[in-house]
Design an enzyme around this catalytic site. Structure first.
Site, PDB file in Angstrom:
ATOM      1  N   SER A   1      42.240  37.584  21.397  1.00 40.49           N
ATOM      2  CA  SER A   1      42.369  36.870  22.668  1.00 40.49           C
ATOM      3  C   SER A   1      41.877  35.439  22.475  1.00 40.49           C
ATOM      4  CB  SER A   1      41.532  37.552  23.750  1.00 40.49           C
ATOM      5  OG  SER A   1      41.831  38.915  23.853  1.00 40.49           O
TER       6      SER A   1
ATOM      7  N   ASP B   1      51.222  29.894  32.609  1.00 43.94           N
ATOM      8  CA  ASP B   1      50.377  30.979  32.091  1.00 43.94           C
ATOM      9  C   ASP B   1      50.997  32.343  32.342  1.00 43.94           C
ATOM     10  OD1 ASP B   1      48.168  32.241  30.891  1.00 43.94           O
ATOM     11  OD2 ASP B   1      47.167  32.476  32.811  1.00 43.94           O
TER      12      ASP B   1
ATOM     13  N   ARG C   1      54.949  39.095  33.104  1.00 42.96           N
ATOM     14  CA  ARG C   1      54.147  38.315  34.040  1.00 42.96           C
ATOM     15  C   ARG C   1      55.032  37.377  34.862  1.00 42.96           C
ATOM     16  NH1 ARG C   1      48.661  37.493  31.816  1.00 42.96           N
ATOM     17  NH2 ARG C   1      48.474  35.448  32.768  1.00 42.96           N
TER      18      ARG C   1
ATOM     19  N   ASN D   1      50.122  42.106  35.787  1.00 38.14           N
ATOM     20  CA  ASN D   1      49.186  41.631  34.786  1.00 38.14           C
ATOM     21  C   ASN D   1      49.056  42.674  33.684  1.00 38.14           C
ATOM     22  OD1 ASN D   1      46.389  40.564  33.676  1.00 38.14           O
ATOM     23  ND2 ASN D   1      47.201  38.984  35.028  1.00 38.14           N
TER      24      ASN D   1
END
Length: 566
Positions: free
Chosen positions: A198, A309, A336, A395
């Site tokens: 991440s 994003d 997303r 998500n």
């Protein structure tokens, strides 16, 4: 004195019995072999994050069904003592359950009774956790041989003996507190423990790495952002690949038929796309890799030159579909960006894409490639209103696909956002965004932050929807008993009729809202369903107007594992 001696003898006998019971339990731990992992879909346990290599989240168990689910009762529970988000599913081998907590604690239970067998707490005392996004969570473990594997917030992979909790090895993939972390459950394929990094909000260059399951030695590393001399390297401005993001922070999928590893890749850095013209491969993509070497076979990009994003990390579920009269070996994913994709898993070609949430930034498709609306791209001088918000139409919480109904069950968010560019410069360990934003309600779904919906994987069309005033942030579990399980933000495990969406059962109210992922298993012929309650994660941190909703603000926190059976 006689009484003291008697008490000591009693304590000694109890300790010996406990040790003997533990030894007997250890003797019955069945090694998790390659053959068992390949056949995990039919195992009585729950051997990996999404049950099997297809990431289906579907179990063939029928003991709990639509006729008797209303009789489910709690059979055991456990309070973790942590107040952060609890996101891991119970992973079960025989009568052994393994589950992780926030801040990298690993718990081993007897799956049928809840007896705590051992506990491991990873040492994070030397780590500030300043650059972990979003919340100090952990999404679970992998099993192989006699060992259980956990990835940690300070970028270690730790292997422990499943019987005893004794450390077999640990290996650190990257320095801590430099903008990277690991929160995903590892995936084991052919003796390799595979994890992803991440760090997309901090300009880290993401990668996926494979370690030898027995020794922890690195086998291969595949960067998600190509260098200039690699395929896709020309989709970045000069030097930008070094801070290009592309976190690989959710567990991948393995296609055993084609020996292909499939992994989702996150957002580019910085968020503001005007600073990095080009498609920015392989961000917001699924990449297909050779599991022996990590070499990329093909890719599909969901959102080119992402400036919202929208990530591409959401799980890819392998399923065969019949689209417009033609059979396809497909992968499906709820992105997303608000679109539900079906992609040919043999070559990466788009089969179809359908909206499952309000989606305006990704406006359509041309020759199988997404197109984005230039008017909805923010700049330093322009604020835009677009849907969905950066939290996504969905998500991280995973979908489930039921091969009986041919439906995908999708936990859905209904949010939009305002977003505007801002000046930014890269500095290691600091946020690398270049945008300001605010999450707001979706005007098309007033009074409804979330929903659960069923989508026909053969068409991409919605079959049923269950609206929720609160956000729906839990993963999905479907079973051959005709049921879909998921947890609600107001603290219930809910069982839906898989074909109609009718609520057939709700658990008594649990002590916190649910963002965990339910799983199910069978021990001695008895089926169990388990889920974490433990509100947290991204929604209360970054949720904007949603997080400020009094009903959301008042969701209690606190980790609590619940197990139910008939």
């Amino acid at each position: 004195m006689k009484r003291i001696a008697h008490l000591r003898r009693t304590a000694l006998i109890a300790a010996l019995l406990a040790t003997s019971a533990g030894a007997m339990a250890a003797e019955h731990y069945a090694p998790v072999t390659d053959a068992r992992l390949k056949a995990a879909a039919s195992d009585n346990g729950w051997l990996m994050y999404r049950r099997d290599y297809t990431s289906s989240g579907y179990a063939p168990f029928t003991q709990i069904d639509t006729a008797n689910v209303a009789h489910l009762k709690q059979v055991w529970d456990y309070k973790t003592g942590f107040d952060q988000g609890h996101e891991a599913p119970p992973v079960v081998n025989g009568d052994f359950m393994f589950i992780t907590t926030p801040k990298d604690e690993l718990l081993a239970f007897q799956a049928s009774t809840g007896k705590l067998l051992w506990k491991y707490q990873h040492d994070l005392s030397h780590v500030g956790l300043r650059t972990v996004c979003c919340d100090v969570v952990n999404r679970g473990v992998a099993l192989y041989g006699d060992d259980v594997y956990m990835a940690t917030l300070d970028n270690y992979v730790v292997a422990l003996d499943g019987r005893t909790g004794k450390i077999a090895w640990k290996h650190q993939l990257a320095p801590a507190d430099k903008g990277t972390a690991m929160t995903l459950a590892p995936l084991v394929v052919k003796g390799k423990v595979i994890v992803g990094l991440s760090g997309g909000e901090y300009g880290a260059r993401g990668f996926i790495e494979a370690l030898d399951a027995k020794t922890g030695k690195p086998v291969w590393k595949q960067y998600t952002i190509p260098a200039p001399n690699e395929p896709g390297g020309d989709t970045w401005p000069k030097g930008a690949y070094k801070t290009g993001g592309g976190g690989a922070w959710l567990t991948g999928t393995y296609d055993a038929d084609t020996d292909t590893l499939l992994w989702g890749v996150g957002n580019p850095g910085p968020w503001l796309a005007t600073l990095r013209p080009g498609d920015n491969l392989y961000t917001d993509s699924v990449i297909a890799m050779n599991p022996a070497t990590g070499k990329i076979k093909w890719h599909y990009q969901y959102t080119p030159n992402d400036t919202w994003d929208y990530d591409g990390t959401n799980e890819t579920v392998l399923t065969d579909i019949d689209y417009q009269g033609k059979q396809h070996k497909a992968l499906v994913t709820a992105s997303r960006n608000g679109w539900f994709y079906a992609i040919d898993r043999t070559d990466g070609k788009l089969i179809y894409a359908k909206k499952f949430a309000t989606a305006t930034s990704v406006s359509g498709f041309k020759d199988g490639k997404p197109e984005t609306d230039p008017n909805l791209r923010p700049t330093i001088d322009k604020e835009v209103f677009t849907c969905p918000s950066f939290l996504g139409g969905k998500n991280w919480w995973p979908i489930s696909v039921d091969p009986q109904t041919h439906l995908a069950y999708v936990p859905t968010m209904h949010t939009c956002m305002t977003i505007k560019g801002a000046t930014v410069a890269y500095k290691a360990g600091l946020p690398f965004l270049g945008e300001t934003f605010k999450v707001v309600a979706d005007p098309a779904h007033k009074g409804q932050w979330g929903s659960v919906q069923a989508i026909d994987v053969n068409t991409g069309d919605q079959v049923w929807s269950y609206p929720s005033a609160l956000p729906w942030n839990s993963g999905m579990l479907s079973t051959a008993g005709g049921l879909v399980f998921s947890g609600s933000a107001d603290g219930h495990l809910v069982a839906f009729d898989a074909r109609t969406g009718k609520v057939l059962w709700k658990s008594p109210e649990m002590t916190s809202g649910v963002i965990g992922v339910p799983s199910t298993w069978v021990v001695d012929g008895k089926q169990y369903v388990g889920v974490y309650a433990g509100w947290g994660g991204a929604t209360p941190i970054w949720g904007g107007d949603m997080a400020k909703d009094p009903a959301v603000m008042n969701i209690p926190v606190g980790g609590h594992l619940y197990v139910f059976s008939l």
